[in-house]
Design a protein around this motif. Structure first.
Motif, PDB file in Angstrom:
ATOM      1  N   GLY A  44     -14.237 -14.859  -2.357  1.00 57.42           N
ATOM      2  CA  GLY A  44     -13.555 -13.894  -1.682  1.00 57.42           C
ATOM      3  C   GLY A  44     -13.146 -12.813  -2.647  1.00 57.42           C
ATOM      4  O   GLY A  44     -12.646 -13.046  -3.714  1.00 57.42           O
ATOM      5  N   ILE A  45     -12.934 -11.431  -2.253  1.00 56.01           N
ATOM      6  CA  ILE A  45     -12.274 -10.296  -2.937  1.00 56.01           C
ATOM      7  C   ILE A  45     -11.503  -9.318  -2.155  1.00 56.01           C
ATOM      8  O   ILE A  45     -12.087  -9.170  -1.195  1.00 56.01           O
ATOM      9  N   SER A  46     -10.487  -9.121  -2.601  1.00 51.67           N
ATOM     10  CA  SER A  46      -9.672  -8.326  -1.960  1.00 51.67           C
ATOM     11  C   SER A  46      -9.425  -6.979  -2.621  1.00 51.67           C
ATOM     12  O   SER A  46      -9.323  -6.821  -3.724  1.00 51.67           O
ATOM     13  N   VAL A  47      -9.661  -5.764  -1.857  1.00 56.39           N
ATOM     14  CA  VAL A  47      -9.486  -4.491  -2.511  1.00 56.39           C
ATOM     15  C   VAL A  47      -8.556  -3.715  -1.523  1.00 56.39           C
ATOM     16  O   VAL A  47      -7.987  -3.999  -0.311  1.00 56.39           O
ATOM     17  N   PRO A  48      -7.935  -2.376  -2.156  1.00 56.83           N
ATOM     18  CA  PRO A  48      -6.830  -1.875  -1.313  1.00 56.83           C
ATOM     19  C   PRO A  48      -7.415  -1.271  -0.165  1.00 56.83           C
ATOM     20  O   PRO A  48      -8.581  -0.859  -0.082  1.00 56.83           O
ATOM     21  N   ALA A  49      -6.698  -1.115   0.945  1.00 58.13           N
ATOM     22  CA  ALA A  49      -7.526  -0.592   2.330  1.00 58.13           C
ATOM     23  C   ALA A  49      -6.363   0.288   2.902  1.00 58.13           C
ATOM     24  O   ALA A  49      -7.001   1.211   3.843  1.00 58.13           O
ATOM     25  N   GLY A  50      -5.199   0.542   2.354  1.00 58.63           N
ATOM     26  CA  GLY A  50      -4.324   1.571   3.013  1.00 58.63           C
ATOM     27  C   GLY A  50      -2.867   1.200   2.707  1.00 58.63           C
ATOM     28  O   GLY A  50      -2.503   0.381   1.822  1.00 58.63           O
ATOM     29  N   TYR A  51      -2.090   2.053   3.236  1.00 58.55           N
ATOM     30  CA  TYR A  51      -0.648   1.955   3.128  1.00 58.55           C
ATOM     31  C   TYR A  51       0.362   2.109   4.209  1.00 58.55           C
ATOM     32  O   TYR A  51      -0.169   2.652   5.173  1.00 58.55           O
ATOM     33  N   ASP A  52       1.310   1.096   4.593  1.00 53.30           N
ATOM     34  CA  ASP A  52       2.067   1.115   5.682  1.00 53.30           C
ATOM     35  C   ASP A  52       2.801   2.209   5.729  1.00 53.30           C
ATOM     36  O   ASP A  52       2.879   3.105   4.855  1.00 53.30           O
ATOM     37  N   SER A  53       3.720   2.559   6.743  1.00 52.85           N
ATOM     38  CA  SER A  53       4.688   3.458   6.790  1.00 52.85           C
ATOM     39  C   SER A  53       5.726   3.641   5.883  1.00 52.85           C
ATOM     40  O   SER A  53       6.175   4.703   5.609  1.00 52.85           O
ATOM     41  N   LYS A  54       5.977   2.750   4.925  1.00 59.02           N
ATOM     42  CA  LYS A  54       6.873   2.660   3.927  1.00 59.02           C
ATOM     43  C   LYS A  54       5.968   2.838   2.600  1.00 59.02           C
ATOM     44  O   LYS A  54       6.819   2.778   1.430  1.00 59.02           O
ATOM     45  N   GLY A  55       4.758   2.951   2.580  1.00 61.21           N
ATOM     46  CA  GLY A  55       3.981   3.131   1.407  1.00 61.21           C
ATOM     47  C   GLY A  55       3.654   1.800   0.614  1.00 61.21           C
ATOM     48  O   GLY A  55       2.977   1.935  -0.416  1.00 61.21           O
ATOM     49  N   VAL A  56       3.758   0.781   1.310  1.00 64.59           N
ATOM     50  CA  VAL A  56       3.395  -0.370   0.863  1.00 64.59           C
ATOM     51  C   VAL A  56       1.728  -0.749   1.064  1.00 64.59           C
ATOM     52  O   VAL A  56       1.445  -0.336   2.200  1.00 64.59           O
ATOM     53  N   PRO A  57       1.363  -0.941   0.025  1.00 63.53           N
ATOM     54  CA  PRO A  57      -0.200  -1.134  -0.074  1.00 63.53           C
ATOM     55  C   PRO A  57      -0.480  -2.651   0.882  1.00 63.53           C
ATOM     56  O   PRO A  57       0.134  -3.415   0.896  1.00 63.53           O
TER      57      PRO A  57
END
Length: 93
Positions: A44-57
């Motif tokens: 499995g591989i995980s990559v960045p997909a976005g940020y929540d309302s507080k800027g947490v990835p």
């Protein structure tokens, strides 16, 4: 575990001719399929997909059958290039 793997994940991937299982990755403390992949010995591989309302990835996980690492790298790289979502850290206090 072997029966569940054979009759579940492996069967699903083969029956539908899938390259990858795609799920959200919520980090080490979130609920994630990465634990299931690890227990079954699947890559499995995980990559960045976005940020929540507080800027947490948050990320997205691509998992596959044993031996599918090259395909998973290709898929995850394509996702990163298509979204360009990753931002360099700012290191601001």
């Amino acid at each position: 575990m072997a029966r569940l793997t054979r009759d579940g994940f492996v069967k699903l991937m083969i029956k539908h001719n899938l390259d990858a299982l795609v799920t959200p990755y919520l980090g080490p403390y979130g609920i994630s399929v990465t634990s299931v992949l690890a227990i079954g010995g699947f890559p499995g591989i995980s990559v960045p997909a976005g940020y929540d309302s507080k800027g947490v990835p948050f990320g997205i996980c691509f998992g596959g059958l044993k031996g599918s690492e090259p395909k998973l790298i290709e898929i995850s790289y394509g996702f990163e290039q298509a979204t360009k979502i990753r931002k360099s850290p700012s290191f601001k206090p």
